[in-house]
Design an enzyme around this catalytic site. Sequence first.
Site, PDB file in Angstrom:
ATOM      1  N   SER A  46       0.852  -1.195   0.000  1.00 26.61           N
ATOM      2  CA  SER A  46       0.000   0.000   0.000  1.00 26.61           C
ATOM      3  C   SER A  46       0.879   1.233   0.000  1.00 26.61           C
ATOM      4  O   SER A  46       1.960   1.243   0.606  1.00 26.61           O
ATOM      5  CB  SER A  46      -0.902   0.016   1.247  1.00 26.61           C
ATOM      6  OG  SER A  46      -1.617   1.232   1.318  1.00 26.61           O
ATOM      7  N   TYR A  85      -2.005  -0.264  10.242  1.00 25.88           N
ATOM      8  CA  TYR A  85      -2.120  -0.721   8.849  1.00 25.88           C
ATOM      9  C   TYR A  85      -0.877  -0.304   8.064  1.00 25.88           C
ATOM     10  O   TYR A  85      -0.289  -1.118   7.342  1.00 25.88           O
ATOM     11  CB  TYR A  85      -3.377  -0.131   8.204  1.00 25.88           C
ATOM     12  CG  TYR A  85      -3.543  -0.530   6.759  1.00 25.88           C
ATOM     13  CD1 TYR A  85      -3.967  -1.811   6.415  1.00 25.88           C
ATOM     14  CD2 TYR A  85      -3.271   0.365   5.730  1.00 25.88           C
ATOM     15  CE1 TYR A  85      -4.115  -2.191   5.095  1.00 25.88           C
ATOM     16  CE2 TYR A  85      -3.413   0.002   4.400  1.00 25.88           C
ATOM     17  CZ  TYR A  85      -3.839  -1.275   4.088  1.00 25.88           C
ATOM     18  OH  TYR A  85      -3.969  -1.654   2.774  1.00 25.88           O
TER      19      TYR A  85
END
Length: 267
Positions: free
Chosen positions: A129, A142
């Site tokens: 990501s 995250y």
Amino acid sequence: MNKVVLITGGSSGIGKSVGEFLSEKGFTVYGTSRNPQNIQDHPFKLVALDVTNIETITAAVTEIVSKEGRLDILINNAGMGITGPIEETPTDEMRSVFNTNLFGAIDVMKAVLPQMRSQKSGLIINVTSIAGYMGLPFRGIYSATKGALEIVTEAIRMEVKSFGVQVTNVAPGDFATNIASGRYHTPVFENSPYKKTYQENLDLMDAHVDSGSDPIEMANAIYKIIKTPKPKIHYKVGDFMQKFSIVLKKILPDKMYEKLLMNHYKL
């Protein structure tokens, strides 16, 4: 010969789009789901696999190799989100996300490497990501899981290169998927000192996903990586500002970059 592809988390979102795209290009595609029997009319084959359960990983890889005789490409796409102030997010929930996003991806790589090594060829694409390049407020855990997978990829890439196996990262920005529904959300507690800013940022995150790019962009990007003889270490897929944010982090002083993020997130 059609190349055989395994996509973890292939039942929806980016994984489903990539699998459907590659199937149309002539690849033999297997996606994974914890409960494939509950999914009807899927555009490609699904096998049962839970990245946090090594027995299911081993069984899925064994099933594919026994049917196809080989396994050429792993797309490590399965993952989950987590939001919340770090102070208020249960540590067990943090561990759970690390088990899925980092250790789950590692365990799947471990499972496919013996087959790829015996073939003297293979490609592993770890889906990370853009959030993994920076610590984002209320998404710090995250970000940490995806940043860790980027670093692990850099290391294992060098370890397996002599076996004919290539490893790379592809980091997406915001895409219009159902990732928000699968996130662990730390509740917005009524008496929390983070109540206002956390709620505002939850709304902002959901808006970014809702207005995100079409997952077909990720499918195109991954197809290009597969067709590249010598893939780069890192790829980023997203809109200009999302990718440019990584450049800014490299060139700006830390506190200046922090100020830009805080302004963006209204902190």
